[in-house]
Design a protein around this motif. Sequence first.
Motif, mmCIF file in Angstrom:
data_model
loop_
_atom_site.group_PDB
_atom_site.id
_atom_site.type_symbol
_atom_site.label_atom_id
_atom_site.label_comp_id
_atom_site.label_asym_id
_atom_site.label_seq_id
_atom_site.Cartn_x
_atom_site.Cartn_y
_atom_site.Cartn_z
ATOM 1 N N VAL A 188 1.271 -1.157 -0.173
ATOM 2 C CA VAL A 188 -0.143 -0.165 0.151
ATOM 3 C C VAL A 188 1.472 1.385 0.109
ATOM 4 O O VAL A 188 0.852 2.076 -0.490
ATOM 5 C CB VAL A 188 -0.835 -0.113 1.491
ATOM 6 C CG1 VAL A 188 -1.592 1.546 1.598
ATOM 7 C CG2 VAL A 188 -1.935 -1.099 1.327
ATOM 8 N N GLY A 189 1.684 1.067 1.150
ATOM 9 C CA GLY A 189 2.687 2.193 0.834
ATOM 10 C C GLY A 189 3.339 2.230 0.037
ATOM 11 O O GLY A 189 3.590 3.490 -0.902
ATOM 12 N N LEU A 190 4.021 1.322 -1.856
ATOM 13 C CA LEU A 190 4.567 1.896 -2.428
ATOM 14 C C LEU A 190 3.450 2.128 -2.918
ATOM 15 O O LEU A 190 3.840 3.557 -4.331
ATOM 16 C CB LEU A 190 5.439 0.195 -3.199
ATOM 17 C CG LEU A 190 5.195 0.219 -3.880
ATOM 18 C CD1 LEU A 190 7.041 1.218 -4.495
ATOM 19 C CD2 LEU A 190 5.642 -0.978 -5.094
ATOM 20 N N GLY A 191 2.090 1.654 -3.408
ATOM 21 C CA GLY A 191 1.445 2.461 -4.220
ATOM 22 C C GLY A 191 0.649 4.077 -4.407
ATOM 23 O O GLY A 191 0.559 4.684 -4.698
ATOM 24 N N ALA A 192 0.847 4.209 -2.862
ATOM 25 C CA ALA A 192 0.532 5.612 -2.533
ATOM 26 C C ALA A 192 1.790 5.986 -2.693
ATOM 27 O O ALA A 192 1.914 7.427 -3.602
ATOM 28 C CB ALA A 192 0.451 5.919 -0.590
ATOM 29 N N VAL A 193 2.743 5.913 -2.577
ATOM 30 C CA VAL A 193 4.305 6.431 -3.405
ATOM 31 C C VAL A 193 3.922 6.904 -5.322
ATOM 32 O O VAL A 193 4.115 7.764 -5.609
ATOM 33 C CB VAL A 193 5.830 5.893 -3.234
ATOM 34 C CG1 VAL A 193 7.005 6.384 -4.227
ATOM 35 C CG2 VAL A 193 6.004 6.062 -1.851
ATOM 36 N N MET A 194 3.272 5.426 -6.228
ATOM 37 C CA MET A 194 3.509 5.479 -6.952
ATOM 38 C C MET A 194 2.205 6.428 -7.763
ATOM 39 O O MET A 194 2.829 7.052 -8.598
ATOM 40 C CB MET A 194 3.188 4.469 -7.620
ATOM 41 C CG MET A 194 5.031 3.643 -7.666
ATOM 42 S SD MET A 194 6.289 3.964 -7.488
ATOM 43 C CE MET A 194 6.464 4.402 -8.724
ATOM 44 N N LEU A 195 1.197 6.647 -7.154
ATOM 45 C CA LEU A 195 0.646 7.056 -7.322
ATOM 46 C C LEU A 195 0.687 8.785 -7.170
ATOM 47 O O LEU A 195 0.381 9.956 -8.002
ATOM 48 C CB LEU A 195 -0.957 7.479 -6.554
ATOM 49 C CG LEU A 195 -1.798 6.189 -7.005
ATOM 50 C CD1 LEU A 195 -2.921 5.726 -5.364
ATOM 51 C CD2 LEU A 195 -2.441 6.630 -8.245
ATOM 52 N N GLY A 196 1.672 8.981 -5.992
ATOM 53 C CA GLY A 196 2.111 10.499 -5.951
ATOM 54 C C GLY A 196 3.038 11.051 -7.067
ATOM 55 O O GLY A 196 3.558 11.977 -7.481
ATOM 56 N N TYR A 197 4.295 9.644 -7.334
ATOM 57 C CA TYR A 197 5.199 10.051 -8.455
ATOM 58 C C TYR A 197 3.881 10.814 -10.000
ATOM 59 O O TYR A 197 4.836 11.341 -10.074
ATOM 60 C CB TYR A 197 5.343 8.641 -8.786
ATOM 61 C CG TYR A 197 7.816 8.971 -9.342
ATOM 62 C CD1 TYR A 197 8.365 9.538 -9.401
ATOM 63 C CD2 TYR A 197 8.128 8.926 -7.713
ATOM 64 C CE1 TYR A 197 8.880 10.139 -10.599
ATOM 65 C CE2 TYR A 197 10.000 8.995 -8.626
ATOM 66 C CZ TYR A 197 10.079 9.837 -9.315
ATOM 67 O OH TYR A 197 11.265 9.751 -9.479
ATOM 68 N N ALA A 198 2.842 9.522 -10.316
ATOM 69 C CA ALA A 198 2.683 9.977 -11.482
ATOM 70 C C ALA A 198 1.838 11.395 -11.218
ATOM 71 O O ALA A 198 2.564 11.868 -12.342
ATOM 72 C CB ALA A 198 1.453 9.033 -11.356
ATOM 73 N N GLY A 199 1.494 11.939 -10.609
ATOM 74 C CA GLY A 199 1.085 13.233 -10.402
ATOM 75 C C GLY A 199 2.555 14.468 -10.341
ATOM 76 O O GLY A 199 2.023 15.552 -11.403
ATOM 77 N N TYR A 200 2.885 14.150 -9.682
ATOM 78 C CA TYR A 200 4.092 14.619 -9.201
ATOM 79 C C TYR A 200 4.631 15.083 -10.774
ATOM 80 O O TYR A 200 5.102 15.769 -11.882
ATOM 81 C CB TYR A 200 5.290 14.306 -8.754
ATOM 82 C CG TYR A 200 7.098 14.609 -9.070
ATOM 83 C CD1 TYR A 200 7.238 16.118 -8.515
ATOM 84 C CD2 TYR A 200 8.071 13.669 -9.433
ATOM 85 C CE1 TYR A 200 8.178 16.593 -9.024
ATOM 86 C CE2 TYR A 200 9.438 14.648 -10.110
ATOM 87 C CZ TYR A 200 9.327 15.572 -9.682
ATOM 88 O OH TYR A 200 10.685 16.318 -9.837
ATOM 89 N N GLU A 201 5.411 13.780 -11.782
ATOM 90 C CA GLU A 201 5.480 13.874 -13.444
ATOM 91 C C GLU A 201 4.652 14.690 -13.989
ATOM 92 O O GLU A 201 5.374 14.786 -15.318
ATOM 93 C CB GLU A 201 6.022 12.322 -14.033
ATOM 94 C CG GLU A 201 6.967 11.502 -13.058
ATOM 95 C CD GLU A 201 7.441 10.372 -14.543
ATOM 96 O OE1 GLU A 201 8.290 9.987 -13.528
ATOM 97 O OE2 GLU A 201 6.617 10.079 -14.370
ATOM 98 N N ALA A 202 3.723 14.650 -14.043
ATOM 99 C CA ALA A 202 2.344 15.010 -14.769
ATOM 100 C C ALA A 202 2.065 16.818 -14.502
ATOM 101 O O ALA A 202 2.228 17.382 -14.901
ATOM 102 C CB ALA A 202 0.678 14.727 -14.575
ATOM 103 N N SER A 203 2.212 16.886 -12.972
ATOM 104 C CA SER A 203 2.771 18.284 -12.287
ATOM 105 C C SER A 203 3.899 19.357 -13.272
ATOM 106 O O SER A 203 3.626 19.781 -13.727
ATOM 107 C CB SER A 203 2.309 18.430 -11.520
ATOM 108 O OG SER A 203 3.152 17.794 -10.783
ATOM 109 N N LEU A 204 4.864 18.331 -13.495
ATOM 110 C CA LEU A 204 6.046 18.513 -13.312
ATOM 111 C C LEU A 204 6.314 19.326 -15.575
ATOM 112 O O LEU A 204 6.728 20.317 -15.617
ATOM 113 C CB LEU A 204 7.353 17.577 -13.807
ATOM 114 C CG LEU A 204 8.660 18.502 -13.978
ATOM 115 C CD1 LEU A 204 8.944 19.518 -13.269
ATOM 116 C CD2 LEU A 204 9.919 16.946 -13.637
ATOM 117 N N ASP A 205 5.564 18.422 -16.328
ATOM 118 C CA ASP A 205 5.083 18.592 -17.147
ATOM 119 C C ASP A 205 4.533 19.491 -17.449
ATOM 120 O O ASP A 205 4.580 19.974 -18.681
ATOM 121 C CB ASP A 205 4.950 17.091 -17.604
ATOM 122 C CG ASP A 205 4.587 17.305 -19.918
ATOM 123 O OD1 ASP A 205 5.714 17.014 -20.275
ATOM 124 O OD2 ASP A 205 3.519 17.280 -20.157
#
Length: 634
Positions: free
Chosen positions: A337-354
């Motif tokens: 679950v922690g990894l899933g939370a990280v990767m959802l955060g990561y997906a959002g980070y990459e989208a907002s960075l772009d």
Amino acid sequence: MRATLDFLLNDWLAVESLTARARFADHSRETFAAVLDTCQKIAREKFAPFNRLVDTEEPRFDGQRVHLPRATHDALGAYVGSGMLAASQDYGLGGMQLPCVVEMAGNAFFFKASVAMAGYSMLTAGNANLLMAHGTPAQIECFASNEFAGRWFGSMCLSEPQAGSSLSDVATRAVPDGAAFEQDPLGARYRLKGNKMWISGGEHELTENIVHLVLAKIAGEDGKLPPGAKGISLFIVPKLLVEWGGAEVPAGPGPIADFAAGEGAMRRAILTERNDVALAGLNHKLGYRGITNTLLNFGEGRFKPRGEAGAVGYLVGQPGDGLRCMFHFMNEARIGVGLGAVMLGYAGYEASLDYAKQRTQGRPIGPGGKDANAPQVALIEHADIKRMLLAQKSYVEGGLALALYCARLVDEQKSGTAEASAEAALLLQMLTPIAKSWPSEWCLEANSLAIQVHGGYGYTRDFAVEQHWRDNRLNMIHEGTHGIQALDLLGRKVLMNGGAGLALLRGRVGATVERAAAVDGLADHADALDAALSQLGHATQASWATGQPQDALANATPYLQAFGHVVLAWVWLELALAARAGLDTDGARGEAFYQGKLAAARYFFHYELPKIDAWLAVVASRDGTCRDADASWF
């Protein structure tokens, strides 16, 4: 993300060194990279393009069957075909004998691409791993091996409508199944009756069978259920009953079974009739809409296996030992679950960075203010946008590092020396509440910041960041709320073995502080972490000064938050040391890559670590504001 994964695995965790151990001798840095390449490709082609589809076309129950988009069948079929379900298992089980840390790195791509669809595989692997640890040889060969092959999927059935997280109050009952009680080769056979709520992956037609692991209480001779958690037992309750011990048969029909077909999928398991497990309905959640979430009725009599009502279940382990066995699954799921939370955060980070790099808006402020005739600049040129991006970067990259570190501890526990194995097991126990709770709080904040970077567009379904936030909001409750993790940490983990786990963690952090103190640019971080560690130790002692649990545990959640931030500051100091080493040796990843890591570390130490002062203040003073508030005041 791939560059960061390679940095974490190779520059920081030195995973290639594991190949010197007998279990991983067939592997190399190249085979590890090939696994990541395969996972990245499948996630990009089979999962990511359909993440929005499975969110909008939720599972649908017509009263008889659950309907899922074809994309879900195809994605999970491709996952099974990759062999990742059994990636870290022995060759004899169809596995690759991959290190757990590489397996987790590969699965990170799937969580990022579609966390809901990836949930089916996470639950199945955890289910099978529990049986590997606590099941009989027949249970392992029949159930676990078919799960690793992808022929069957699995679930975990804990919560009940009336009990929720209070597992000691589960009311599902089990009684011996008459004359067949001790005669079944799959274990002592019982009949179960009860209801289980919030069961992810509890019903579908992705595979030909579903293996439910169910917590229930064995009724006494007086028909009453034993009170408390010590009376809980664990049972295997398959959706379809299994005739076990006959001739080998190939995997049956089904979209995923086709991927598992072949010699490796030959199993002495013949599916017979429907067990008395019925879908009562689907729960419709804020997020994770791409995985079924169910209310299951066991033993209601809708189906009558072997001519009578009652769900047939096979005892795992000893009577009354169910919760201890289930913790094997729960702890693995917590890190997942922690990894899933990280990767959802990561997906959002990459989208907002772009988005921040492409969207132009506003003008810089010069000595004379803003020049209206100057061209607009990209969002990323504004200091406050950089603040939000650095915050996200520090949360998601730090969270990913923590998850992989925990996986590396699993490898040490399983393949290291006796002393190293014992230390890894102890440290993993200490870090599991943090690995689950910290990402599910702070990577959700990363998703919130990703929406903010997008401005008004972030609230629309035209951009993915709103779905990332909705999906991630569930992780604060999955596998135990923050309050439950906090009680576990302050009420159990820091006290176990006379504080040995806390002392071990303190020693690891202290060693990092000592290394960083001698490095230019990191000495201030080392001093700050050393002070934070001392502050945490003082608060821990002060919280238990009266010896009364109600005094200490009233502020367990702020303690958890502070503990998590100290752990992540340690992680970031470790990553900063690795980044400095990369810069000093003219690392191949390029100067900007390493400077980005150092900037995220600075952000965490300057903006995040100081937050522990307020959290630990109420812990150390045993503040009674929340404990003493009367219910009538609200």
